[in-house]
Design a protein around this motif. Structure first.
Motif, PDB file in Angstrom:
ATOM      1  N   ASP A   1       0.853  -1.183   0.000  1.00  0.00           N
ATOM      2  CA  ASP A   1       0.000   0.000   0.000  1.00  0.00           C
ATOM      3  C   ASP A   1       0.888   1.231   0.000  1.00  0.00           C
ATOM      4  N   SER A   2       0.639   2.166  -0.921  1.00  0.00           N
ATOM      5  CA  SER A   2       1.491   3.338  -1.018  1.00  0.00           C
ATOM      6  C   SER A   2       1.410   4.208   0.228  1.00  0.00           C
ATOM      7  N   ALA A   3       0.323   4.080   0.985  1.00  0.00           N
ATOM      8  CA  ALA A   3       0.207   4.871   2.210  1.00  0.00           C
ATOM      9  C   ALA A   3       1.239   4.450   3.253  1.00  0.00           C
TER      10      ALA A   3
ATOM     11  N   LYS B   1       8.825   6.092  -8.541  1.00  0.00           N
ATOM     12  CA  LYS B   1       8.129   4.805  -8.479  1.00  0.00           C
ATOM     13  C   LYS B   1       6.963   4.859  -7.502  1.00  0.00           C
ATOM     14  N   LEU B   2       7.171   5.507  -6.353  1.00  0.00           N
ATOM     15  CA  LEU B   2       6.103   5.596  -5.369  1.00  0.00           C
ATOM     16  C   LEU B   2       4.933   6.403  -5.912  1.00  0.00           C
ATOM     17  N   GLU B   3       5.210   7.454  -6.649  1.00  0.00           N
ATOM     18  CA  GLU B   3       4.124   8.270  -7.200  1.00  0.00           C
ATOM     19  C   GLU B   3       3.333   7.522  -8.265  1.00  0.00           C
ATOM     20  N   TRP B   4       3.983   6.676  -9.052  1.00  0.00           N
ATOM     21  CA  TRP B   4       3.227   5.855  -9.998  1.00  0.00           C
ATOM     22  C   TRP B   4       2.306   4.890  -9.246  1.00  0.00           C
ATOM     23  N   LYS B   5       2.803   4.329  -8.145  1.00  0.00           N
ATOM     24  CA  LYS B   5       1.973   3.440  -7.333  1.00  0.00           C
ATOM     25  C   LYS B   5       0.806   4.217  -6.715  1.00  0.00           C
ATOM     26  N   THR B   6       1.065   5.419  -6.226  1.00  0.00           N
ATOM     27  CA  THR B   6       0.018   6.230  -5.613  1.00  0.00           C
ATOM     28  C   THR B   6      -1.027   6.622  -6.638  1.00  0.00           C
ATOM     29  N   LEU B   7      -0.598   6.906  -7.846  1.00  0.00           N
ATOM     30  CA  LEU B   7      -1.545   7.238  -8.910  1.00  0.00           C
ATOM     31  C   LEU B   7      -2.467   6.051  -9.199  1.00  0.00           C
TER      32      LEU B   7
ATOM     33  N   HIS C   1      -6.618   5.870  -8.789  1.00  0.00           N
ATOM     34  CA  HIS C   1      -7.567   5.415  -9.812  1.00  0.00           C
ATOM     35  C   HIS C   1      -8.527   4.367  -9.239  1.00  0.00           C
ATOM     36  N   VAL C   2      -7.987   3.457  -8.458  1.00  0.00           N
ATOM     37  CA  VAL C   2      -8.828   2.420  -7.864  1.00  0.00           C
ATOM     38  C   VAL C   2      -9.837   3.051  -6.902  1.00  0.00           C
ATOM     39  N   ALA C   3      -9.396   4.082  -6.172  1.00  0.00           N
ATOM     40  CA  ALA C   3     -10.268   4.725  -5.200  1.00  0.00           C
ATOM     41  C   ALA C   3     -11.381   5.532  -5.856  1.00  0.00           C
ATOM     42  N   LEU C   4     -11.083   6.181  -6.980  1.00  0.00           N
ATOM     43  CA  LEU C   4     -12.035   7.108  -7.580  1.00  0.00           C
ATOM     44  C   LEU C   4     -12.841   6.513  -8.720  1.00  0.00           C
ATOM     45  N   TYR C   5     -12.292   5.504  -9.411  1.00  0.00           N
ATOM     46  CA  TYR C   5     -12.948   4.999 -10.618  1.00  0.00           C
ATOM     47  C   TYR C   5     -13.162   3.495 -10.471  1.00  0.00           C
ATOM     48  N   SER C   6     -14.411   3.099 -10.420  1.00  0.00           N
ATOM     49  CA  SER C   6     -14.734   1.709 -10.097  1.00  0.00           C
ATOM     50  C   SER C   6     -14.179   0.717 -11.109  1.00  0.00           C
ATOM     51  N   GLN C   7     -14.100   1.127 -12.383  1.00  0.00           N
ATOM     52  CA  GLN C   7     -13.644   0.183 -13.394  1.00  0.00           C
ATOM     53  C   GLN C   7     -12.134  -0.022 -13.374  1.00  0.00           C
ATOM     54  N   ALA C   8     -11.400   0.870 -12.719  1.00  0.00           N
ATOM     55  CA  ALA C   8      -9.942   0.798 -12.757  1.00  0.00           C
ATOM     56  C   ALA C   8      -9.437  -0.474 -12.082  1.00  0.00           C
ATOM     57  N   ASP C   9     -10.031  -0.818 -10.950  1.00  0.00           N
ATOM     58  CA  ASP C   9      -9.573  -2.004 -10.222  1.00  0.00           C
ATOM     59  C   ASP C   9      -9.690  -3.249 -11.091  1.00  0.00           C
TER      60      ASP C   9
ATOM     61  N   LYS D   1      -0.258 -15.372 -12.604  1.00  0.00           N
ATOM     62  CA  LYS D   1       0.015 -14.544 -13.777  1.00  0.00           C
ATOM     63  C   LYS D   1       0.168 -13.071 -13.420  1.00  0.00           C
ATOM     64  N   LEU D   2       1.099 -12.437 -14.103  1.00  0.00           N
ATOM     65  CA  LEU D   2       1.323 -11.007 -13.934  1.00  0.00           C
ATOM     66  C   LEU D   2       0.076 -10.241 -14.366  1.00  0.00           C
ATOM     67  N   THR D   3      -0.355  -9.275 -13.583  1.00  0.00           N
ATOM     68  CA  THR D   3      -1.528  -8.489 -13.928  1.00  0.00           C
ATOM     69  C   THR D   3      -1.124  -7.231 -14.692  1.00  0.00           C
ATOM     70  N   ARG D   4      -2.116  -6.616 -15.324  1.00  0.00           N
ATOM     71  CA  ARG D   4      -1.865  -5.349 -16.018  1.00  0.00           C
ATOM     72  C   ARG D   4      -1.316  -4.290 -15.062  1.00  0.00           C
ATOM     73  N   GLY D   5      -1.919  -4.223 -13.878  1.00  0.00           N
ATOM     74  CA  GLY D   5      -1.479  -3.219 -12.914  1.00  0.00           C
ATOM     75  C   GLY D   5      -0.048  -3.418 -12.488  1.00  0.00           C
ATOM     76  N   GLU D   6       0.331  -4.665 -12.242  1.00  0.00           N
ATOM     77  CA  GLU D   6       1.710  -4.954 -11.846  1.00  0.00           C
ATOM     78  C   GLU D   6       2.677  -4.605 -12.969  1.00  0.00           C
ATOM     79  N   TYR D   7       2.311  -4.968 -14.185  1.00  0.00           N
ATOM     80  CA  TYR D   7       3.196  -4.677 -15.304  1.00  0.00           C
ATOM     81  C   TYR D   7       3.378  -3.169 -15.479  1.00  0.00           C
ATOM     82  N   ALA D   8       2.268  -2.419 -15.374  1.00  0.00           N
ATOM     83  CA  ALA D   8       2.352  -0.968 -15.543  1.00  0.00           C
ATOM     84  C   ALA D   8       3.292  -0.349 -14.519  1.00  0.00           C
ATOM     85  N   LEU D   9       3.307  -0.887 -13.298  1.00  0.00           N
ATOM     86  CA  LEU D   9       4.167  -0.322 -12.259  1.00  0.00           C
ATOM     87  C   LEU D   9       5.632  -0.675 -12.449  1.00  0.00           C
ATOM     88  N   THR D  10       5.933  -1.627 -13.311  1.00  0.00           N
ATOM     89  CA  THR D  10       7.332  -1.881 -13.666  1.00  0.00           C
ATOM     90  C   THR D  10       7.714  -1.136 -14.946  1.00  0.00           C
ATOM     91  N   TYR D  11       6.728  -0.940 -15.837  1.00  0.00           N
ATOM     92  CA  TYR D  11       7.018  -0.327 -17.134  1.00  0.00           C
ATOM     93  C   TYR D  11       7.131   1.198 -17.047  1.00  0.00           C
TER      94      TYR D  11
END
Length: 575
Positions: free
Chosen positions: A29-31, A155-161, A165-173, A194-204
């Motif tokens: 959790d970024s918090a 890196k932390l700011e990408w995670k926080t972003l 998105h998950v907090a504000l937009y229901s479809q993001a999760d 399997k690697l998820t889209r979210g995990e990949y984005a945080l490495t890319y």
């Protein structure tokens, strides 16, 4: 998006510190995480005053969140609005403008970082090039991929972003939890996990859009006071209207980074003159945002004198610029603009009438520019391989008219024009045949309107092509010849049987200008549907023919859809 009250057009801290971030399955959790990368200190007293009540300062001059992100003027304006909406930031428009200027310079993008995503502030509709389907699903399902690439974050700011998105937009999760379609699994990871889209984005994203880059380090040292005042030369083109050349005078404004402008251009098609006046701001030493207007008199949506917003990318040496002046309810109209600073040296701006067929004798060419030689000889002018100047018809500092012969064996391709040390690259094409045409844009969008919402229009053009040296169409050596005359019509796009889209979506004029129908349910249509639909816009060349003697034709895919009910835009950066 509705305009906020002027008293609340606010500041910018990236995202609200008071938002409760959701815990996802994409890592810690970024918090609970701490920033490990070096921040970029905030020195502006106004930024500290307006942001410091929520964003804590450290002993290095950093403000939490803000010091670990960089973005465009639009990005900072977007963050200001978020602070107003979520945290009740109280700020005046003047303060907001000052803070956007400050952070766009101290926490902005380098010119090299901004240029690949300039199409976003230029409001161009394009088919984006994405790295893979995983990033399309993670980021580009809801907005342009250029949106995240307009930011640089730790890196932390990408995670926080992502948490935001998950907090504000229901479809993001749901989007983030889906398996990464075409990304390699990390070494040693259980194949079942399997690697998820979210995990990949945080490495890319930290790799391609990290906070600290060589480009930003270099630009931070190179930034200087903008010196744009003076005369500039303009070359502009408008789909369906042709090319224009002229002059742009830039004068100092109220502040060192603010300017006033006056432009005079003339059409290379019919010689009509256009005058415009405006104002602009140069953010971060290279990023122009402005507005201008001409003498629009008719209620035509594509009137060239319409009030327009301006977005330009200035080269770091402040000697040239390129971008777009645009207008329309959906920014669908605009000039594609190139500027070059006027100096005492000769400059070539354009060559008309354009494409020249191999084997043509005595073709007359107009070379338009600035400070051209008053008495050149034929030998002084180089029109490229296989093209020979035979006569000087007239010469003046702004225009040189010559006749030329084009050898029958001249290869197809663009020609550079050189004169008195000035060179215009790809000034005009030589072609052997018009082998095929394209209807452009090949994928187009228009929006219904006219009752409660404004219409979104579309202008098409038919572009001719020579197959090039390999003799094959649609390969890298094909030669674009520019617009050709064509007849236009619509055809049904067969996705739904018996929906008669052609009858309802709108009308295509003989000049390839599409006007959509009205929004809202249509009682005359089956099921009382809206007038949305899909059609082909078909161009048939008036003179160009194929090897069988039939007119060349091409078609573009047109989607006519509903109005855009919610918009995300930051027009205030132009004022």
């Amino acid at each position: 998006m509705k305009r906020l009250p002027v008293t609340k057009l606010g500041l910018l801290a990236l995202f609200s510190a008071s938002v409760v971030f959701a815990q996802g399955d994409n890592g810690p959790d970024s918090a609970t995480m701490k920033e490990t990368e070096a921040g970029i200190p905030v020195a502006d007293p106004l930024v500290k005053e307006k942001c410091g009540s929520c964003h804590s300062a450290d002993d290095k001059g950093n403000l939490s969140r803000i010091s670990w992100v960089r973005t465009t003027p639009e990005g900072w304006a977007q963050a200001i609005k978020r602070m107003v909406r979520l945290n009740g930031l109280d700020i005046t428009p003047e303060e907001s403008r000052s803070i956007v200027k400050s952070l766009a310079s101290s926490h902005g993008l380098a010119p090299e970082e901004a240029r690949p995503v300039m199409y976003l502030p230029e409001k161009r509709i394009i088919d984006e090039a994405l790295p893979n389907e995983t990033m399309r699903g993670a980021c580009a399902s809801c907005h342009a991929y250029a949106q995240p690439l307009s930011w640089r974050r730790s890196k932390l700011e990408w995670k926080t972003l992502q948490d935001l998105h998950v907090a504000l937009y229901s479809q993001a999760d749901a989007q983030y939890r889906r398996p990464a379609e075409d990304a390699e699994q990390p070494a040693g990871r259980d194949p079942k996990d399997k690697l998820t889209r979210g995990e990949y984005a945080l490495t890319y994203l930290p790799k391609v859009a990290g906070l600290h880059t060589p480009e930003w380090a270099a630009w931070s040292a190179r930034q200087r006071t903008p010196r744009l005042a003076g005369e500039w030369l303009v070359v502009a083109s408008v789909p369906g209207k042709g090319k224009f050349v002229g002059e742009l005078n830039v004068a100092p404004g109220k502040a060192a980074d603010e300017f006033t402008t006056s432009a005079t251009m003339r059409s290379l098609t019919d010689g009509a003159a256009i005058s415009r006046t405006g104002t602009g701001i140069l953010y971060a030493g290279y990023s122009w945002r402005g507005s201008s207007k001409g003498g629009a008199t008719a209620a035509k949506p594509d009137d060239l004198g319409s009030a327009a917003r301006e977005t330009l990318w200035f080269a770091p040496d402040q000697q040239s610029a390129q971008g777009r002046w645009f207008w329309g309810e959906y920014q669908e109209f605009g000039y594609d603009v190139k500027l070059v600073r006027a100096t005492a040296a000769p400059t070539i701006l354009a060559v008309t009438p354009g494409p020249v067929k191999a084997g043509t004798k005595g073709v007359q060419l107009r070379i338009l520019g600035n400070n051209l030689p008053a008495a050149p000889t034929a030998a002084d002018i180089d029109l490229g391989a296989g093209v020979t100047v035979t006569k000087i018809v007239s010469a003046s500092p702004k225009e040189l008219v010559v006749t030329a012969d084009v050898a029958s064996a001249a290869p197809s391709g663009q020609r550079d024009v050189a004169l008195a040390g000035a060179v215009l690259e790809q000034a005009f094409p030589v072609y052997r045949n018009i082998d095929y045409i394209k209807a452009t844009p090949e994928t187009a969008l228009a929006r219904l309107g006219g009752i409660k919402f404004a219409k979104g229009y579309q202008q098409f053009e038919a572009i001719g092509y020579d197959n090039g040296l390999d003799g094959k169409p649609n390969t890298g050596d094909d030669v674009a010849l520019g617009p050709i005359e064509a007849d236009w019509a619509m055809q049904e796009f067969m996705t739904v049987s018996y929906d008669d889209d052609m009858k309802y979506v709108g009308a295509l004029s003989p000049t390839a200008f599409f006007t959509p129908g009205e929004e809202g349910p249509n009682p005359a249509r089956r099921f009382a549907r809206n007038n949305y639909g899909e059609v082909w816009a078909v161009a048939t060349a008036k003179s160009a023919k194929d090897k069988f003697g039939k007119p060349l034709s091409a078609r573009a895919y047109l989607v006519v859809t509903v109005p855009m009910y919610q918009r995300f835009d930051q027009p205030e950066v132009s004022r």
